[in-house]
Scaffold this motif. Sequence first.
Motif, PDB file in Angstrom:
ATOM      1  N   LYS A   5       0.815  -1.205   0.000  1.00 11.34           N
ATOM      2  CA  LYS A   5       0.000   0.000   0.000  1.00 11.34           C
ATOM      3  C   LYS A   5       0.850   1.256   0.000  1.00 11.34           C
ATOM      4  CE  LYS A   5      -0.638   0.362   4.995  1.00 11.34           C
ATOM      5  NZ  LYS A   5      -1.586   0.431   6.069  1.00 11.34           N
ATOM      6  N   ALA A   6       0.220   2.304  -0.474  1.00 10.58           N
ATOM      7  CA  ALA A   6       0.789   3.645  -0.453  1.00 10.58           C
ATOM      8  C   ALA A   6      -0.343   4.597  -0.091  1.00 10.58           C
ATOM      9  CB  ALA A   6       1.383   4.006  -1.805  1.00 10.58           C
ATOM     10  N   THR A   7       0.027   5.724   0.485  1.00 11.82           N
ATOM     11  CA  THR A   7      -0.959   6.697   0.919  1.00 11.82           C
ATOM     12  C   THR A   7      -0.656   8.042   0.272  1.00 11.82           C
ATOM     13  OG1 THR A   7      -1.129   5.585   3.050  1.00 11.82           O
ATOM     14  CG2 THR A   7      -1.952   7.839   2.950  1.00 11.82           C
ATOM     15  N   ALA A   8      -1.699   8.694  -0.208  1.00 11.88           N
ATOM     16  CA  ALA A   8      -1.583  10.048  -0.739  1.00 11.88           C
ATOM     17  C   ALA A   8      -2.462  10.963   0.100  1.00 11.88           C
ATOM     18  CB  ALA A   8      -2.014  10.094  -2.200  1.00 11.88           C
ATOM     19  N   VAL A   9      -1.913  12.081   0.514  1.00  6.29           N
ATOM     20  CA  VAL A   9      -2.658  13.101   1.242  1.00  6.29           C
ATOM     21  C   VAL A   9      -2.589  14.385   0.416  1.00  6.29           C
ATOM     22  CG1 VAL A   9      -2.805  14.467   3.368  1.00  6.29           C
ATOM     23  CG2 VAL A   9      -2.099  12.066   3.477  1.00  6.29           C
ATOM     24  N   TRP A  10      -3.739  14.934   0.053  1.00  3.65           N
ATOM     25  CA  TRP A  10      -3.807  16.137  -0.771  1.00  3.65           C
ATOM     26  C   TRP A  10      -4.520  17.228   0.008  1.00  3.65           C
ATOM     27  CZ3 TRP A  10      -1.411  17.255  -5.143  1.00  3.65           C
ATOM     28  CH2 TRP A  10      -1.788  18.416  -5.815  1.00  3.65           C
ATOM     29  N   LYS A  15      -5.004  22.671  -8.744  1.00  3.53           N
ATOM     30  CA  LYS A  15      -3.882  23.399  -9.328  1.00  3.53           C
ATOM     31  C   LYS A  15      -2.970  24.033  -8.272  1.00  3.53           C
ATOM     32  CE  LYS A  15      -2.517  26.256 -13.141  1.00  3.53           C
ATOM     33  NZ  LYS A  15      -2.899  26.930 -14.344  1.00  3.53           N
ATOM     34  N   GLU A  16      -3.540  24.592  -7.242  1.00  7.52           N
ATOM     35  CA  GLU A  16      -2.721  25.276  -6.240  1.00  7.52           C
ATOM     36  C   GLU A  16      -2.399  24.412  -5.032  1.00  7.52           C
ATOM     37  OE1 GLU A  16      -5.556  26.936  -7.491  1.00  7.52           O
ATOM     38  OE2 GLU A  16      -4.361  28.077  -8.925  1.00  7.52           O
ATOM     39  N   GLY A  17      -3.070  23.300  -4.897  1.00  2.00           N
ATOM     40  CA  GLY A  17      -2.860  22.453  -3.727  1.00  2.00           C
ATOM     41  C   GLY A  17      -1.537  21.707  -3.772  1.00  2.00           C
ATOM     42  N   THR A  18      -1.278  20.997  -2.691  1.00  2.45           N
ATOM     43  CA  THR A  18      -0.073  20.176  -2.607  1.00  2.45           C
ATOM     44  C   THR A  18      -0.425  18.867  -1.925  1.00  2.45           C
ATOM     45  OG1 THR A  18       0.586  21.101  -0.480  1.00  2.45           O
ATOM     46  CG2 THR A  18       1.499  22.145  -2.452  1.00  2.45           C
ATOM     47  N   GLY A  19       0.427  17.888  -2.157  1.00  5.01           N
ATOM     48  CA  GLY A  19       0.187  16.595  -1.555  1.00  5.01           C
ATOM     49  C   GLY A  19       1.485  15.916  -1.177  1.00  5.01           C
ATOM     50  N   THR A  20       1.320  14.822  -0.453  1.00  7.23           N
ATOM     51  CA  THR A  20       2.458  13.974  -0.119  1.00  7.23           C
ATOM     52  C   THR A  20       2.066  12.527  -0.380  1.00  7.23           C
ATOM     53  OG1 THR A  20       1.793  13.770   2.205  1.00  7.23           O
ATOM     54  CG2 THR A  20       3.378  15.531   1.664  1.00  7.23           C
ATOM     55  N   ILE A  21       3.077  11.750  -0.722  1.00 10.39           N
ATOM     56  CA  ILE A  21       2.897  10.318  -0.959  1.00 10.39           C
ATOM     57  C   ILE A  21       3.844   9.576  -0.037  1.00 10.39           C
ATOM     58  CG2 ILE A  21       3.196   8.446  -2.634  1.00 10.39           C
ATOM     59  CD1 ILE A  21       2.481  10.443  -4.838  1.00 10.39           C
ATOM     60  N   SER A  22       3.327   8.540   0.606  1.00  8.69           N
ATOM     61  CA  SER A  22       4.143   7.683   1.470  1.00  8.69           C
ATOM     62  C   SER A  22       3.881   6.233   1.104  1.00  8.69           C
ATOM     63  CB  SER A  22       3.795   7.906   2.941  1.00  8.69           C
ATOM     64  OG  SER A  22       4.037   9.250   3.322  1.00  8.69           O
ATOM     65  N   THR A  23       4.920   5.417   1.183  1.00 12.02           N
ATOM     66  CA  THR A  23       4.772   3.995   0.881  1.00 12.02           C
ATOM     67  C   THR A  23       4.956   3.166   2.142  1.00 12.02           C
ATOM     68  OG1 THR A  23       7.114   3.832   0.287  1.00 12.02           O
ATOM     69  CG2 THR A  23       5.554   4.242  -1.510  1.00 12.02           C
ATOM     70  N   GLN A  24       4.383   1.990   2.094  1.00 13.93           N
ATOM     71  CA  GLN A  24       4.460   1.043   3.209  1.00 13.93           C
ATOM     72  C   GLN A  24       5.902   0.782   3.625  1.00 13.93           C
ATOM     73  OE1 GLN A  24       2.202  -2.493   2.356  1.00 13.93           O
ATOM     74  NE2 GLN A  24       3.311  -3.726   3.814  1.00 13.93           N
ATOM     75  N   SER A  25       6.800   0.691   2.661  1.00 15.08           N
ATOM     76  CA  SER A  25       8.205   0.410   2.945  1.00 15.08           C
ATOM     77  C   SER A  25       8.936   1.621   3.524  1.00 15.08           C
ATOM     78  CB  SER A  25       8.928  -0.021   1.666  1.00 15.08           C
ATOM     79  OG  SER A  25       8.999   1.074   0.770  1.00 15.08           O
ATOM     80  N   THR A  26       8.329   2.777   3.453  1.00 14.77           N
ATOM     81  CA  THR A  26       8.874   4.081   3.845  1.00 14.77           C
ATOM     82  C   THR A  26       9.994   4.569   2.930  1.00 14.77           C
ATOM     83  OG1 THR A  26      10.489   3.355   5.523  1.00 14.77           O
ATOM     84  CG2 THR A  26       8.213   3.753   6.275  1.00 14.77           C
ATOM     85  N   VAL A  27      10.195   3.930   1.783  1.00 13.37           N
ATOM     86  CA  VAL A  27      11.152   4.458   0.808  1.00 13.37           C
ATOM     87  C   VAL A  27      10.689   5.859   0.385  1.00 13.37           C
ATOM     88  CG1 VAL A  27      12.047   4.187  -1.532  1.00 13.37           C
ATOM     89  CG2 VAL A  27      12.022   2.249   0.028  1.00 13.37           C
ATOM     90  N   LEU A  28       9.401   6.006   0.188  1.00 14.44           N
ATOM     91  CA  LEU A  28       8.814   7.336   0.019  1.00 14.44           C
ATOM     92  C   LEU A  28       8.084   7.649   1.319  1.00 14.44           C
ATOM     93  CD1 LEU A  28       7.211   7.128  -3.545  1.00 14.44           C
ATOM     94  CD2 LEU A  28       9.445   8.035  -2.918  1.00 14.44           C
ATOM     95  N   GLU A  29       8.434   8.777   1.930  1.00 11.84           N
ATOM     96  CA  GLU A  29       7.793   9.161   3.181  1.00 11.84           C
ATOM     97  C   GLU A  29       7.501  10.651   3.132  1.00 11.84           C
ATOM     98  OE1 GLU A  29       8.066   8.201   7.906  1.00 11.84           O
ATOM     99  OE2 GLU A  29       9.783   7.755   6.655  1.00 11.84           O
TER     100      GLU A  29
END
Length: 139
Positions: A5-10, A15-29
């Motif tokens: 799994k991976a999680t995206a928070v927006w 257009k003006e917003g921002t988000g973050t993506i995190s992966t279960q492995s935490t390679v992307l956090e």
Amino acid sequence: MINRKATAVWKGTGKEGTGTISTQSTVLENTQYSFNTRFADGKGTNPEELVAAAHAGCFAMKLAFELNAAGFTADELDATATISLDPAKGQIVKSAIELKAKVPDLSAEKFAEIADKAKKECPISQLLNAEITMNAELI
């Protein structure tokens, strides 16, 4: 069944917003993504880049398994996937795989056959509803 799994928070508008993506492995956090990282050259990642990474990685690993099943071991498989997003259609229309492979004692004909099988059967290829092309070179 293997689940990843991976999680995206927006936050904010598209257009003006921002988000973050995190992966279960935490390679992307909490890795940043935004309109600019998707449609311009902003700092951060984007969904298409992540799909390209997944496709290149999945294909290379599937090819390694297929080569091994045929009695070969690659010295190196260098796979790059380029994902094409058509903004007008709002969909991914193509994934183009570029492959350079070093596999001792493998004929070009057998290499092409095995690489084509891996292209068709890797799980990410099967997931994509897009044209999948491959330029494979045995070096």
